[in-house]
Design an enzyme around this catalytic site. Structure first.
Site, PDB file in Angstrom:
ATOM      1  N   ASP A 244       3.525  -0.743  -0.083  1.00  0.00           N
ATOM      2  CA  ASP A 244       3.233  -1.112  -1.477  1.00  0.00           C
ATOM      3  C   ASP A 244       1.748  -1.346  -1.707  1.00  0.00           C
ATOM      4  O   ASP A 244       1.252  -1.168  -2.830  1.00  0.00           O
ATOM      5  CB  ASP A 244       4.037  -2.344  -1.887  1.00  0.00           C
ATOM      6  CG  ASP A 244       5.471  -1.944  -2.168  1.00  0.00           C
ATOM      7  OD1 ASP A 244       6.248  -1.851  -1.206  1.00  0.00           O
ATOM      8  OD2 ASP A 244       5.790  -1.654  -3.331  1.00  0.00           O
ATOM      9  N   LYS A 255       8.328  -3.688   1.711  1.00  0.00           N
ATOM     10  CA  LYS A 255       9.580  -4.411   1.462  1.00  0.00           C
ATOM     11  C   LYS A 255       9.849  -5.493   2.506  1.00  0.00           C
ATOM     12  O   LYS A 255       9.659  -5.264   3.697  1.00  0.00           O
ATOM     13  CB  LYS A 255      10.724  -3.382   1.436  1.00  0.00           C
ATOM     14  CG  LYS A 255      12.109  -3.919   1.243  1.00  0.00           C
ATOM     15  CD  LYS A 255      12.259  -4.860   0.068  1.00  0.00           C
ATOM     16  CE  LYS A 255      11.794  -4.273  -1.245  1.00  0.00           C
ATOM     17  NZ  LYS A 255      11.632  -5.320  -2.295  1.00  0.00           N
TER      18      LYS A 255
HETATM   19  O1  MRU Z   1      11.159  -3.629  -4.415  1.00  0.00           O
HETATM   20  P1  MRU Z   1      11.024  -2.146  -4.287  1.00  0.00           P
HETATM   21  O2  MRU Z   1      12.320  -1.451  -4.142  1.00  0.00           O
HETATM   22  O3  MRU Z   1      10.149  -1.575  -5.371  1.00  0.00           O
HETATM   23  O4  MRU Z   1      10.240  -1.954  -2.913  1.00  0.00           O
HETATM   24  C1  MRU Z   1       9.898  -0.653  -2.514  1.00  0.00           C
HETATM   25  C2  MRU Z   1       9.226  -0.573  -1.198  1.00  0.00           C
HETATM   26  O5  MRU Z   1       8.945  -1.563  -0.565  1.00  0.00           O
HETATM   27  C3  MRU Z   1       8.824   0.786  -0.736  1.00  0.00           C
HETATM   28  O6  MRU Z   1       8.880   0.879   0.658  1.00  0.00           O
HETATM   29  C4  MRU Z   1       7.379   1.074  -1.184  1.00  0.00           C
HETATM   30  O7  MRU Z   1       7.222   0.792  -2.550  1.00  0.00           O
HETATM   31  C5  MRU Z   1       6.981   2.460  -0.921  1.00  0.00           C
HETATM   32  S1  MRU Z   1       7.758   3.614  -1.994  1.00  0.00           S
HETATM   33  C6  MRU Z   1       7.185   5.151  -1.611  1.00  0.00           C
END
Ligand code: MRU
Length: 352
Positions: A244, A255
């Site tokens: 992220d 995550k």
């Molecule tokens: O809470 P989320 O579902 O938005 O979290 C998503 C993640 O942590 C993904 O691994 C990250 O955004 C990379 S997406 C290519």
């Protein structure tokens, strides 16, 4: 091997008077339904509820949301247009704090809106729609480049563990962590993906398993607390997750649970890779300690998916992300190539 077309998480339909079509990820895997957003507030709500999620996809949603927020501003009042632009960017920026792609996309849209003072407001609106579409197209190209840069890591017969969903559903293309898997599959390699279910919102079980199955990629879901036992059994050859936000020293926010997976991989001598586009790096953050971590509501733990599992009077700890230190990451697969080892200098060398 025929190339499979991964699902489209988000797209703009029509011209300036069109709408954003979002594949509603809250309903997967049992219902495939599209949400139509015609107001910026609907986009903010879709991001907040995780109907659209994943760092690149929320960046694209925010960019398109800007178009919805300004398109009805008066064409003859530049002041009103700029006020609406500011208001929309604030609304969307306040949705989710961790993924840098969101603020990156909003900054890019705001810059484009103010770049050429000779343009009329009507022309700026059209320019903004083109820019939002460009952000989506560029993301798709970056996903493909990540897939090509990372595919050789997946050997025939390999077991690959991933956490959360960093696939097509999270991007404008074929994903980040899942992109090398799609490309390896296209090349005819056979391998098995292990998808952590990813508590509390089950992005691995609901989303990664769904999209890989659509592509005929062999996928097995496990509860998060089973990863250590799976690794000890010798069935995992490598781990690939998404990101992220990546700090200048290579620390990665992703995550919640990713850090634990990285520690387990280290303990078992299994290489741990992160896959991310260059838009997910935030070199203004010296280390992961500065990355803002979103806290989600206790009900996502207490009352997830249909029934109460925690007593009402008990507190729940619910960070949406954690930070994996650079020293636990073997390499970062980017659209500009593989960063390995992960250090400030190697990141600068690849990102230029
Ligand atoms: O809470 P989320 O579902 O938005 O979290 C998503 C993640 O942590 C993904 O691994 C990250 O955004 C990379 S997406 C290519």
């Amino acid at each position: 091997m025929t190339a499979h077309t991964p699902p489209t998480a988000i797209e703009w339909v029509g011209e300036l008077d069109g709408y954003i079509a979002i594949l509603d990820q809250t309903l997967l895997p049992t219902q495939v339904a599209t949400l139509q957003c015609r107001e910026a507030s609907e986009v903010a709500d879709a991001i907040n509820r995780l109907a659209v999620r994943g760092a690149p996809a929320i960046g694209i949603a925010a960019a398109m949301g800007v178009v919805l927020g300004v398109r009805n501003a008066s064409d003859t009042d530049r002041g009103e247009f700029l006020a609406r632009l500011d208001q929309t960017c604030r609304l969307l920026r306040a949705t989710r704090p961790t993924a840098v792609n969101l603020s990156w996309a909003l900054d890019r849209m705001a810059t484009v809106a103010q770049a050429d003072e000779t343009l009329s407001v009507a022309e700026i609106k059209t320019t903004l729609l083109a820019e939002a579409r460009r952000i989506a197209d560029e993301d798709a190209a970056m996903c493909r480049a990540i897939g090509e840069a990372g595919q050789s890591l997946i050997k025939d017969g390999a077991g690959v563990l991933t956490h959360c969903n960093a696939g097509a559903l999270a991007t404008g293309g074929c994903g980040t962590a899942l992109a090398p898997m799609y490309v390896a599959h296209e090349l005819g390699r056979r391998f098995r993906v292990y998808a952590d279910e990813t508590r509390p919102l089950l992005q691995g079980a609901r989303l990664t398993a769904w999209e890989l199955t659509q592509a005929d990629i062999d996928v097995t879901v496990l509860c998060d607390n089973m990863a250590a036992s799976l690794m000890a059994s010798g069935r995992v050859d490598l781990v690939i997750t998404g990101a992220d936000r990546i700090a200048a020293n290579g620390d990665v926010a992703n995550k919640i649970g990713t850090y634990g997976v990285a520690l387990l991989a280290h303990a078992h001598g299994i290489p741990f890779y992160v896959a991310a586009p260059s838009t997910t790096f935030d070199l203004s953050m010296p280390t992961g300690a500065e990355i803002p971590i979103e806290e989600r509501g206790a009900d996502e733990i207490r009352r997830g998916f249909g029934r109460q599992t925690v007593p009402d009077n008990v507190a729940c700890y619910c960070p949406a992300f954690d930070v994996t230190p650079a020293k636990r990451i073997r390499g970062i697969i980017t659209d500009r190539g593989l960063i390995e080892p992960v250090r400030r200098e190697t990141i600068n060398a690849v990102l230029g």
